[in-house]
Design a protein around this motif. Sequence first.
Motif: not given
Length: 252
Positions: A134-135, A144-147, A162-164
Amino acid sequence: MRQIVLDTETTGLSAEGGDRIIELGCVELLNRKLSGNNLHFYFNPGRDSHEDALRVHGISNEFLRDKPKFAEVAQEILAYLQGAELIIHNAAFDVGFLNKELELIGKPALHTFVGGITDTLAMAKELYPGKRNSLDALCDRLGVDNSGRTLHGALLDAELLADVYINMTRGQDALLIDAGDAVEQAGAGFERIDLSRFDLPVLHASEQELAAHGDVLAQIDKACGGKTVWLQRVDAASAQDAHSSYGIISVS
């Protein structure tokens, strides 16, 4: 190279069952770098979102009441996407919804407008077989910071993807990309010189240098038990020259 990282939010899971797109988020990459030229729309879908969908994206039906219909901005969206490679996570879902929206306004399918479609979910399954892809899982895996992602949102998810994507496809060419940037920056203040106008001298090895080189090759060949490839090729070439000198032709 122009790429568009794209994500949608919808009223539910079935485009064929009448569900519609309520949000579109697009992030532009030029030569694998964020350009800042992004596209973001909320849409009035003409129907309410399912409760399960509301729990995922949190976009209320009331919020969407005064937003444009997809048809009103479709031309702007297609002009933005024209010719680009689309990067989408679980592409079949988003493309299916976009195709349905285009069909409803008499437009051809999405693939006729874009340069190609890359599915990052399929990429991730090949890179990380048997793991969650999953993303959120990919963000954790790739640092990748998804906080800030408490709910799904098309633009935020496109920015994260995009970062992933850049991290997943960076690989060993990262050093080449960075080196290329460094050379470009370092050379910004220098004039390029055409070396073809110079007559460069050719310096031949002396007899002493050739003898020393031959000695090193002989030592290597001895250490390898006489199996060095270059000497075999030299012997074969010498034999061929000898045959040619005496007019011997080999026919196979």
